[in-house]
Design an enzyme around this catalytic site. Structure first.
Site, PDB file in Angstrom:
ATOM      1  N   CYS A 378      23.860  50.471  31.823  1.00 49.83           N
ATOM      2  CA  CYS A 378      24.764  50.949  30.843  1.00 49.83           C
ATOM      3  C   CYS A 378      23.685  51.981  29.940  1.00 49.83           C
ATOM      4  O   CYS A 378      22.602  52.057  30.436  1.00 49.83           O
ATOM      5  CB  CYS A 378      25.556  50.080  30.004  1.00 49.83           C
ATOM      6  SG  CYS A 378      24.536  49.037  28.638  1.00 49.83           S
ATOM      7  N   HIS A 545      26.635  49.198  19.092  1.00 52.88           N
ATOM      8  CA  HIS A 545      25.461  48.947  18.777  1.00 52.88           C
ATOM      9  C   HIS A 545      24.398  50.256  18.725  1.00 52.88           C
ATOM     10  O   HIS A 545      24.845  51.178  19.129  1.00 52.88           O
ATOM     11  CB  HIS A 545      24.877  48.019  20.035  1.00 52.88           C
ATOM     12  CG  HIS A 545      25.061  48.489  21.105  1.00 52.88           C
ATOM     13  ND1 HIS A 545      26.445  48.407  21.736  1.00 52.88           N
ATOM     14  CD2 HIS A 545      24.046  48.987  22.299  1.00 52.88           C
ATOM     15  CE1 HIS A 545      26.227  48.934  23.123  1.00 52.88           C
ATOM     16  NE2 HIS A 545      25.077  49.453  23.325  1.00 52.88           N
TER      17      HIS A 545
END
Length: 623
Positions: A378, A545
């Site tokens: 990712c 995040h």
């Protein structure tokens, strides 16, 4: 309509943006070393014209040809574009944008036509001669046919400008001037039309507004300022530097790609240009000679000694404000992530969707018995990849392939031993660049991607148990088991009302700050992550995040949880569970793996809405 504009704009930008470094180099050399530059140098100034006449158009053509026809298409495009480059005296950027993709398409069609009909041993001969012969034919055609057509188009635009001049409706001339500039016909408009008119007017009145109509940096400044605020990805990151080169260096070409990637922004530069000309005309502004390059400094140097600075500055400022005011909402409506790699991936995904195709999961020629290492990648390698890796690993184990190690990593740092890389389709190009040795499996849903089942089924097709070797050893992670430290009760909010996405992310970050997990600077890093790559992972779950560079702001591993029984908007989707993540080292990975396992089914997400904060604390931290 919106999607078509975006696809068209991104295809244009995908030809120009990879070469933006070459534009910057050319702009710096021109701004520094031409006769009116900062450090005039006759020898180094000789670089300017060849770069704009040959280098930049050929780079654009090669990139366009490669997009449509691979590497062979790129070579073919460069050959074909030489015809239009040599046949004209002006930099033929527009010609390159047309001939490049067309040449790539031609060789692609040729390859499809002869596929399976070439005798063994003749492949290289056919490949080389086909590009040479077809490229040469297109170069001749572009010289005799395409170049005259482009010159005729330039003449039509010039006639349009002349019409507005003759009828004394100068502001409306921007309807032709600004689009012509963005199509890299600025020199033809400026030096071929406006400068001769300006010189004649100076003899009569001592100054001329014509010298300000094309050189006004205001419209371009407004576009770049809008990208600084509302742009995304590489477009926003490069906009501040482009402002300096454009406004002070006078190299207007630097902002043209930013308009090309969102063609609807032509409305902004036309509006800004018209407003600037109207202001110049209203205040009687004019210059005594052409400002070349169109730097604000060069413009001010050409103001008559008798004055008129206020009118010139006002026209530039008004043009910038109007252009910015139009561009900002258009960019928010039509603009997407302008990261080049993502733009290319989205373009290809749209093409596949239009044909009813899905991304290939695994090549049929793959020796599935030899697969031992799969990497789930990712953007940061911290949140969604860890959860996706857990889901995929469980499916592989259920399919009898517990000998396969499923790791997770940042898409920019995929280990070299990866044989298969699973990643979001928007990260395809970056993953291919980072791991050229691996096959790619492209997904759109981290939690419930159908590609997981297809991949597991393919990898389970091994003839005999003897084909399996000893299990690979994956890196182990150690979970932190203190639930009150990882997820204190005051970091859990239930029954939340729908809210703006950024506000939700800021709350998630603030809870991490309040619990002592991160510094306050981690919150902007969470916003930046969301702007560059959405953290929605499927099943109504988002895991905001920080960007990878923000790991230094993390003091210890921690989570924050917000539950939205009625959902909250998250871009184009709705989420019910928002989990803020701060991961020190790899401590958080066991936690994310646990969450991924427990929330693999959509009904499990709905069941969370009735739990107490105490029950949620245990749910999210204990296996």
């Amino acid at each position: 309509m919106k999607e078509k504009v975006q696809v068209f704009g991104r295809f244009l930008s995908s030809m120009v943006m990879p070469n933006i470094g070459a534009f910057i180099a050319w702009g710096l050399i021109a701004a520094l070393f031409i006769k009116t530059g900062w450090l005039p140098n006759e020898q180094l100034a000789q670089l300017v014209d060849p770069m704009s006449q040959y280098l930049l158009p050929l780079l654009i053509a090669y990139t366009g040809g490669k997009l449509t026809g691979g590497s062979r298409g790129g070579v073919m495009a460069a050959i074909a574009t030489m015809g239009v480059v040599v046949a004209t005296d002006v930099p033929m950027f527009l010609g390159a944008m047309i001939m490049g993709p067309f040449a790539g398409w031609v060789i692609k069609k040729f390859d499809a036509l002869v596929e399976g009909h070439i005798k063994a041993g003749f492949e290289m001969l056919i490949n080389n001669f086909s590009v040479g012969i077809l490229g040469g034919i297109l170069a001749i055609l572009s010289y005799y046919v395409f170049a005259p057509a482009m010159l005729a188009a330039t003449g039509a635009m010039a006639a349009g400008v002349q019409f507005f001049v003759n009828h004394s409706i100068l502001p409306l001339a921007s309807l032709f001037i600004e689009p012509a500039k963005v199509l890299f016909l600025n020199n033809a408009i400026n030096h071929g039309i406006l400068t001769p008119l300006g010189l004649q007017q100076v003899q009569e009145a001592g100054k001329s507004i014509f010298f300000l109509m094309e050189s006004n940096p205001g419209p371009g400044l407004g576009i770049l300022l809008a990208y600084c605020l509302a742009g995304k990805g590489s477009a926003r990151d490069t906009a501040p530097g482009a402002i300096i080169i454009h406004f002070f260096g006078g190299i207007h070409e630097i902002y043209f790609p930013y308009v090309l990637m969102n063609p609807v922004l032509l409305l902004a530069v036309m509006g800004g240009g018209a407003a600037g000309v109207f202001t110049f005309n209203l205040l009687g502004a004019g210059l005594v000679g052409p400002a070349s390059p169109g730097s604000i400094l060069a413009i001010m140097a050409m103001v008559p000694k008798s004055g008129g600075y206020l009118g010139v500055l006002a026209g530039v400022a008004v043009a910038a404000v109007v252009s910015f005011a139009i561009a900002l909402p258009l960019l928010k409506i039509f603009g997407k992530d302008e990261n080049l790699e993502d733009a290319i991936a989205k373009k290809d995904a749209m093409k596949a969707a239009a044909k009813g195709e899905t991304a290939p999961v695994l090549s049929p020629d793959t020796d599935v018995s030899a697969i031992r290492h799969i990497v789930f990648a990712c953007d940061a390698g911290m949140g969604s990849s860890a959860m996706g890796a857990t889901v995929l690993s469980k499916k592989l184990n259920a399919a009898g392939r517990d000998d396969i190690c499923v790791e997770h990593a940042s898409v920019s740092d995929i280990p070299s031993h990866a044989q298969i890389v699973v990643t979001h389709q928007d990260l395809r190009e970056r993953a291919a660049h980072s791991a050229p040795q691996a096959e790619l499996v492209l997904i759109t849903n981290f939690m419930n991607a159908p590609e997981y089942d297809v991949l597991a089924a393919r990898l389970s097709q091994i003839d005999t148990p003897a084909d399996r070797e000893a299990a690979s050893i994956c890196p182990e992670t150690k979970a932190a088991h203190n639930a009150s430290e990882i997820l204190p009760l005051n970091s859990i909010q239930t029954g939340c009302a729908p809210d703006d996405k950024e506000a939700v992310i800021r709350r998630a970050g603030q809870m991490l700050v309040d619990s002592g997990c991160v510094d306050a600077d981690y919150i902007p890093a969470m916003i930046k992550r969301e702007e560059s790559f959405a953290t929605h992972i499927g099943n109504g779950i988002a895991i905001p995040h920080g960007v990878e560079e923000a790991k230094a702001k993390i003091k210890r591993t921690g989570l924050s949880v917000q539950l939205f029984p009625d959902g909250t908007p998250w871009g184009d989707v709705t989420v019910k569970v928002v989990i803020g993540i701060a991961g020190a080292g790899d401590d958080h990975l066991d936690i994310l793996a646990n969450i991924a396992t427990k929330l693999a089914a959509p009904e499990a997400v709905d069941a969370l809405m009735d739990k107490t904060p105490e029950a949620l604390q245990i749910f999210f931290t204990q296996a």
